[in-house]
Motif scaffolding. Structure first.
Motif, PDB file in Angstrom:
ATOM      1  N   TRP A  82       0.801  -1.221   0.000  1.00 46.07           N
ATOM      2  CA  TRP A  82       0.000   0.000   0.000  1.00 46.07           C
ATOM      3  C   TRP A  82       0.832   1.267   0.000  1.00 46.07           C
ATOM      4  O   TRP A  82       0.538   2.227  -0.712  1.00 46.07           O
ATOM      5  N   ARG A  83       1.895   1.314   0.790  1.00 48.12           N
ATOM      6  CA  ARG A  83       2.658   2.551   0.961  1.00 48.12           C
ATOM      7  C   ARG A  83       3.426   2.952  -0.286  1.00 48.12           C
ATOM      8  O   ARG A  83       3.842   4.111  -0.410  1.00 48.12           O
ATOM      9  N   ARG A  84       3.632   2.033  -1.204  1.00 46.05           N
ATOM     10  CA  ARG A  84       4.408   2.332  -2.408  1.00 46.05           C
ATOM     11  C   ARG A  84       3.530   2.654  -3.626  1.00 46.05           C
ATOM     12  O   ARG A  84       4.052   2.977  -4.691  1.00 46.05           O
ATOM     13  N   ASN A  96       7.126   2.339 -16.332  1.00 44.79           N
ATOM     14  CA  ASN A  96       8.571   2.217 -16.459  1.00 44.79           C
ATOM     15  C   ASN A  96       9.206   3.527 -16.904  1.00 44.79           C
ATOM     16  O   ASN A  96      10.369   3.812 -16.582  1.00 44.79           O
ATOM     17  N   ARG A  97       8.435   4.333 -17.634  1.00 41.30           N
ATOM     18  CA  ARG A  97       8.921   5.634 -18.084  1.00 41.30           C
ATOM     19  C   ARG A  97       8.515   6.768 -17.141  1.00 41.30           C
ATOM     20  O   ARG A  97       8.929   7.904 -17.345  1.00 41.30           O
ATOM     21  N   ARG A  98       7.705   6.461 -16.146  1.00 36.90           N
ATOM     22  CA  ARG A  98       7.218   7.482 -15.221  1.00 36.90           C
ATOM     23  C   ARG A  98       7.845   7.374 -13.826  1.00 36.90           C
ATOM     24  O   ARG A  98       8.005   8.372 -13.138  1.00 36.90           O
ATOM     25  N   LEU A  99       8.182   6.158 -13.408  1.00 37.02           N
ATOM     26  CA  LEU A  99       8.671   5.929 -12.047  1.00 37.02           C
ATOM     27  C   LEU A  99      10.073   5.353 -12.092  1.00 37.02           C
ATOM     28  O   LEU A  99      10.348   4.431 -12.855  1.00 37.02           O
ATOM     29  N   SER A 100      10.939   5.861 -11.252  1.00 31.26           N
ATOM     30  CA  SER A 100      12.307   5.347 -11.183  1.00 31.26           C
ATOM     31  C   SER A 100      12.458   4.235 -10.157  1.00 31.26           C
ATOM     32  O   SER A 100      13.388   3.432 -10.252  1.00 31.26           O
ATOM     33  N   ASP A 101      11.544   4.161  -9.196  1.00 34.38           N
ATOM     34  CA  ASP A 101      11.591   3.144  -8.139  1.00 34.38           C
ATOM     35  C   ASP A 101      10.877   1.885  -8.626  1.00 34.38           C
ATOM     36  O   ASP A 101       9.678   1.896  -8.897  1.00 34.38           O
ATOM     37  N   VAL A 102      11.619   0.785  -8.725  1.00 33.37           N
ATOM     38  CA  VAL A 102      11.042  -0.465  -9.223  1.00 33.37           C
ATOM     39  C   VAL A 102       9.943  -0.972  -8.303  1.00 33.37           C
ATOM     40  O   VAL A 102       8.919  -1.492  -8.762  1.00 33.37           O
ATOM     41  N   GLN A 103      10.118  -0.813  -6.990  1.00 31.80           N
ATOM     42  CA  GLN A 103       9.102  -1.282  -6.048  1.00 31.80           C
ATOM     43  C   GLN A 103       7.821  -0.457  -6.153  1.00 31.80           C
ATOM     44  O   GLN A 103       6.722  -0.983  -5.980  1.00 31.80           O
ATOM     45  N   GLN A 104       7.938   0.839  -6.440  1.00 29.17           N
ATOM     46  CA  GLN A 104       6.753   1.663  -6.676  1.00 29.17           C
ATOM     47  C   GLN A 104       6.020   1.198  -7.925  1.00 29.17           C
ATOM     48  O   GLN A 104       4.782   1.143  -7.945  1.00 29.17           O
ATOM     49  N   MET A 105       6.770   0.845  -8.962  1.00 23.92           N
ATOM     50  CA  MET A 105       6.155   0.351 -10.189  1.00 23.92           C
ATOM     51  C   MET A 105       5.458  -0.979  -9.937  1.00 23.92           C
ATOM     52  O   MET A 105       4.343  -1.205 -10.405  1.00 23.92           O
ATOM     53  N   ARG A 106       6.096  -1.856  -9.197  1.00 25.12           N
ATOM     54  CA  ARG A 106       5.513  -3.170  -8.875  1.00 25.12           C
ATOM     55  C   ARG A 106       4.236  -3.025  -8.068  1.00 25.12           C
ATOM     56  O   ARG A 106       3.280  -3.786  -8.240  1.00 25.12           O
ATOM     57  N   ALA A 107       4.182  -2.015  -7.174  1.00 21.66           N
ATOM     58  CA  ALA A 107       2.999  -1.814  -6.345  1.00 21.66           C
ATOM     59  C   ALA A 107       1.889  -1.084  -7.096  1.00 21.66           C
ATOM     60  O   ALA A 107       0.703  -1.345  -6.866  1.00 21.66           O
ATOM     61  N   SER A 108       2.249  -0.173  -7.998  1.00 23.14           N
ATOM     62  CA  SER A 108       1.258   0.658  -8.682  1.00 23.14           C
ATOM     63  C   SER A 108       0.607  -0.047  -9.860  1.00 23.14           C
ATOM     64  O   SER A 108      -0.538   0.253 -10.216  1.00 23.14           O
ATOM     65  N   THR A 109       1.314  -0.969 -10.507  1.00 18.61           N
ATOM     66  CA  THR A 109       0.765  -1.659 -11.674  1.00 18.61           C
ATOM     67  C   THR A 109      -0.539  -2.372 -11.357  1.00 18.61           C
ATOM     68  O   THR A 109      -1.539  -2.208 -12.083  1.00 18.61           O
ATOM     69  N   PRO A 110      -0.631  -3.206 -10.292  1.00 18.70           N
ATOM     70  CA  PRO A 110      -1.906  -3.884 -10.008  1.00 18.70           C
ATOM     71  C   PRO A 110      -3.031  -2.910  -9.691  1.00 18.70           C
ATOM     72  O   PRO A 110      -4.193  -3.192  -9.986  1.00 18.70           O
ATOM     73  N   MET A 111      -2.700  -1.768  -9.085  1.00 22.84           N
ATOM     74  CA  MET A 111      -3.726  -0.781  -8.771  1.00 22.84           C
ATOM     75  C   MET A 111      -4.366  -0.237 -10.047  1.00 22.84           C
ATOM     76  O   MET A 111      -5.593  -0.095 -10.149  1.00 22.84           O
ATOM     77  N   ILE A 112      -3.549   0.058 -11.057  1.00 19.01           N
ATOM     78  CA  ILE A 112      -4.079   0.549 -12.329  1.00 19.01           C
ATOM     79  C   ILE A 112      -4.837  -0.556 -13.045  1.00 19.01           C
ATOM     80  O   ILE A 112      -5.890  -0.326 -13.653  1.00 19.01           O
ATOM     81  N   ILE A 113      -4.345  -1.792 -12.977  1.00 17.92           N
ATOM     82  CA  ILE A 113      -5.046  -2.922 -13.577  1.00 17.92           C
ATOM     83  C   ILE A 113      -6.396  -3.123 -12.917  1.00 17.92           C
ATOM     84  O   ILE A 113      -7.397  -3.440 -13.579  1.00 17.92           O
ATOM     85  N   THR A 114      -6.461  -2.926 -11.593  1.00 16.41           N
ATOM     86  CA  THR A 114      -7.741  -3.039 -10.883  1.00 16.41           C
ATOM     87  C   THR A 114      -8.751  -2.051 -11.436  1.00 16.41           C
ATOM     88  O   THR A 114      -9.906  -2.402 -11.710  1.00 16.41           O
ATOM     89  N   ALA A 115      -8.320  -0.805 -11.626  1.00 19.25           N
ATOM     90  CA  ALA A 115      -9.232   0.217 -12.151  1.00 19.25           C
ATOM     91  C   ALA A 115      -9.634  -0.091 -13.585  1.00 19.25           C
ATOM     92  O   ALA A 115     -10.808   0.058 -13.958  1.00 19.25           O
ATOM     93  N   ALA A 116      -8.675  -0.542 -14.405  1.00 21.36           N
ATOM     94  CA  ALA A 116      -8.988  -0.868 -15.796  1.00 21.36           C
ATOM     95  C   ALA A 116      -9.966  -2.029 -15.873  1.00 21.36           C
ATOM     96  O   ALA A 116     -10.947  -2.001 -16.639  1.00 21.36           O
ATOM     97  N   ALA A 117      -9.723  -3.071 -15.084  1.00 22.59           N
ATOM     98  CA  ALA A 117     -10.607  -4.233 -15.098  1.00 22.59           C
ATOM     99  C   ALA A 117     -11.997  -3.875 -14.591  1.00 22.59           C
ATOM    100  O   ALA A 117     -13.008  -4.331 -15.139  1.00 22.59           O
TER     101      ALA A 117
END
Length: 243
Positions: free
Chosen positions: A62-64, A153-174
């Protein structure tokens, strides 16, 4: 029980990938289940599993999560969903299978390419067309994860932030796509909900397993193997559509 062994194994593997990398569940689940079940039903089933599974993953990290990226993509995702609904009424069942296979194979090949240089950030003006593409692909195939990852990948430099944010966007898209499907009455199939009841728990277990090993297994090596399997499954699905 025997007829459920393959779907259970596929869903467990697909959502373990989601727990490990933050995306990729649909790229594993949709092509493999589409061999035995109709593609529109598989896409709907995967979306119904993606919402709680991806939300569960974001909750574990959540925090990332970077919520501002979702706000920027959401308007385009709504437009892409509406375009996808229209296209599904004008496309034969054969061509979505072919496009899905080629898309999965291309996504796997692109992920296998080594990164030699650090890419710069993308201008915010691209958020609307990228969001539209995410909504469209999610509507047609339920596999917009690679597009989300390419953007973050082009917006975030922190890999862990990208890993945490991707499912959140997929949730909204789905969730957006499911609203469109519900409007058309495509979620009223009793067999669809029977399959969801059996497989949803398996998906959540997969996310938990992937999350547990995320910092213990060399993710780069595992992702290479997974992407290689995606290329093979995508090509086989495309050949099956051509036949």
């Amino acid at each position: 029980m025997q007829e459920w062994l393959l779907p259970i194994a596929v869903v467990l593997g697909g959502y373990t990938v989601l727990g490990l990398t933050g995306f990729g569940s649909a790229l594993v689940v949709v092509p493999l289940l589409a061999w035995n079940w109709p593609l529109p039903e598989v896409v709907a089933l995967t979306l119904l599993m993606d919402v709680p599974a991806s939300a569960f993953h974001s909750g574990l990290n959540w925090r990332r999560v970077q919520w501002r990226e979702l706000r920027r993509l959401l308007p385009g995702m709504v437009v892409g969903t509406l375009v996808g609904l229209w296209l599904m009424q004008h496309m034969s069942a054969r061509w979505p299978l072919l496009l899905l296979g080629l898309y999965v194979a291309a996504a796997g090949l692109n992920a296998l390419r080594p990164r030699t240089t650090l890419q710069g950030t993308v201008a915010m003006g691209w958020a609307y067309p990228v969001g539209t593409a995410i909504g469209l692909v999610e509507m047609l195939f339920g596999t917009a994860g690679p597009l989300v990852v390419a953007w973050l990948n082009r917006r975030l430099s922190d890999v862990q932030q990208m890993r945490a944010s991707t499912p959140m966007i997929i949730t909204a898209a789905a969730a957006t796509v499911l609203l469109g499907m519900a409007w058309e009455g495509r979620l009223s199939n009793g067999l669809l909900w029977q399959r969801w009841t059996v497989l949803m728990g398996v998906a959540l277990v997969g996310v938990w397993l992937g999350h547990r090993v995320a910092h213990r297994v060399p993710a780069a090596r595992l992702r290479q193997i997974i992407c290689g399997l995606l290329v093979i499954s995508g090509l086989m699905l495309a050949l099956g559509a051509l036949r």
